[in-house]
Design an enzyme around this catalytic site. Structure first.
Site, PDB file in Angstrom:
ATOM      1  N   ALA A  75       0.864  -1.186   0.000  1.00 23.05           N
ATOM      2  CA  ALA A  75       0.000   0.000   0.000  1.00 23.05           C
ATOM      3  C   ALA A  75       0.896   1.231   0.000  1.00 23.05           C
ATOM      4  O   ALA A  75       2.037   1.184   0.479  1.00 23.05           O
ATOM      5  CB  ALA A  75      -0.891  -0.015   1.233  1.00 23.05           C
ATOM      6  N   GLY A 120       0.672  -5.033   0.732  1.00 27.88           N
ATOM      7  CA  GLY A 120      -0.446  -5.136  -0.200  1.00 27.88           C
ATOM      8  C   GLY A 120      -0.078  -5.832  -1.499  1.00 27.88           C
ATOM      9  O   GLY A 120      -0.945  -6.425  -2.152  1.00 27.88           O
ATOM     10  N   GLU A 123      -0.384  -9.383  -0.665  1.00 29.47           N
ATOM     11  CA  GLU A 123      -1.818  -9.665  -0.496  1.00 29.47           C
ATOM     12  C   GLU A 123      -2.531  -9.710  -1.846  1.00 29.47           C
ATOM     13  O   GLU A 123      -3.426 -10.533  -2.056  1.00 29.47           O
ATOM     14  CB  GLU A 123      -2.430  -8.611   0.431  1.00 29.47           C
ATOM     15  N   GLU A 143       4.299  -5.009   7.365  1.00 26.76           N
ATOM     16  CA  GLU A 143       3.497  -3.964   8.031  1.00 26.76           C
ATOM     17  C   GLU A 143       3.904  -3.766   9.485  1.00 26.76           C
ATOM     18  O   GLU A 143       3.832  -2.651  10.009  1.00 26.76           O
ATOM     19  CB  GLU A 143       2.000  -4.313   7.950  1.00 26.76           C
TER      20      GLU A 143
END
Ligand code: COA
Length: 269
Positions: A75, A120, A123, A143
């Site tokens: 992200a 992300g 993911e 993260e």
């Protein structure tokens, strides 16, 4: 144009769509930011996904990253930095919505992971039905090093793919794993030299594109149900799907072709 065949107008070039026969290749395109997933890129990805999922002529979808370094490095931390508790909830829900669209796609989606797949990015790759990686790819959920937790499905999909113990190790440590280790633990399906990754993925995708589309969809649906429900309910669903597919023209074609010793031609009927 009906709702099923709507075409989204995508103004952003943060995701590129390239049609190669029955295969649609979506390329995450912020190479200067290691393809970090900002809101603009996620919106463009969602719009392109709707377009290719609704397009009958697309049979298989490939997602990859532009540039030699990254699939996606997570992200966008600059956008993430601005979130409070309420914003963070919406931030996670948006990414999850896009990745659920991939996972629940009626067409196979393959991640061609050409470099870093972090946060992300990892993911996103995990929401795809298969992951093909370059020898230089690296995976991780870092993260924790930012003081947060994975929010785009990492805590749920990683243990389902690699088991709880390994998932906890990766999520708590934030450590990266290289492609061979990712392959060993079941996170990656196949590894190719970096310069062969896209061509090999395309060849595999074309082979899938020649198979019966309704049967492919039913396979995806059945396996998805396996992750969602009890064995008994899953077997019940499998029998129902099996029966449904026995009623298709492509089933008749596949079995006719076998008995007549010829190659089948599947139409999606
Ligand atoms: N969000 C926003 N920008 C990012 C980013 C992210 N997740 N990952 C990389 N970038 C940007 C960097 O800020 C840098 O931008 P700049 O040139 O304008 O300064 C550019 O991409 C290149 O990254 P850089 O860190 O210089 O590359 P590197 O080769 O030294 O390191 C990584 C590569 C992947 C190890 C490092 O970029 C990194 O740790 N990224 C964050 C990974 C992460 O924590 N992801 C989870 C986010 S929730």
């Amino acid at each position: 144009m009906d709702a099923l065949h709507r075409s989204f107008v995508v103004m952003s070039d943060t995701v590129l769509l390239d049609r190669r026969g029955a295969v649609a290749v979506l390329t995450l395109n912020r190479p200067d930011k290691l393809n970090a997933l900002n809101a603009e890129l996620l919106s463009a990805l969602e719009a392109h996904l709707h377009t290719v999922i609704d397009d009958r002529s697309v049979r298989v979808i490939v997602i990859t990253g532009s540039g030699p370094k990254a699939f996606a490095a997570g992200a966008d931390i600059a956008e993430l930095h601005a979130q409070d508790a309420y914003g963070g909830r919406l931030f996670a829900a948006f990414g999850q919505r896009v990745f659920n669209l991939i996972e629940r796609s009626a067409k196979p989606v393959i991640a061609a992971v050409n470099g870093f797949a972090l946060g992300g990015g990892c993911e996103l790759a995990m929401s795809c039905h298969m992951r093909f990686a370059s020898e230089t790819a690296r995976f991780g959920q870092p993260e924790i090093n930012l003081g947060i937790i994975p929010g785009y499905g990492g805590t749920q999909r990683l243990p389902r793919l690699v088991g709880q113990a390994k998932a906890i190790e990766l999520i708590l440590s934030g450590d990266m794993v290289q492609a061979p280790e990712a392959h060993r633990i079941g996170l990656v399906n196949r590894i190719y030299p970096a310069d062969a990754l896209l061509a090999e993925t395309q060849t595999f995708a074309e082979a899938l594109a020649g198979k019966a589309p309704l049967a492919l969809t039913a396979c995806l649906e059945a396996v998805q149900i396996a992750g969602d429900t009890s064995l008994l309910e899953g077997l019940h669903a499998e029998a129902n799907l099996f029966g449904r597919i026995c009623g298709t023209a492509d089933f008749k074609e596949g079995t006719d072709a076998f008995l007549q010793k010829r190659t089948p031609t599947f139409t999606g009927a």
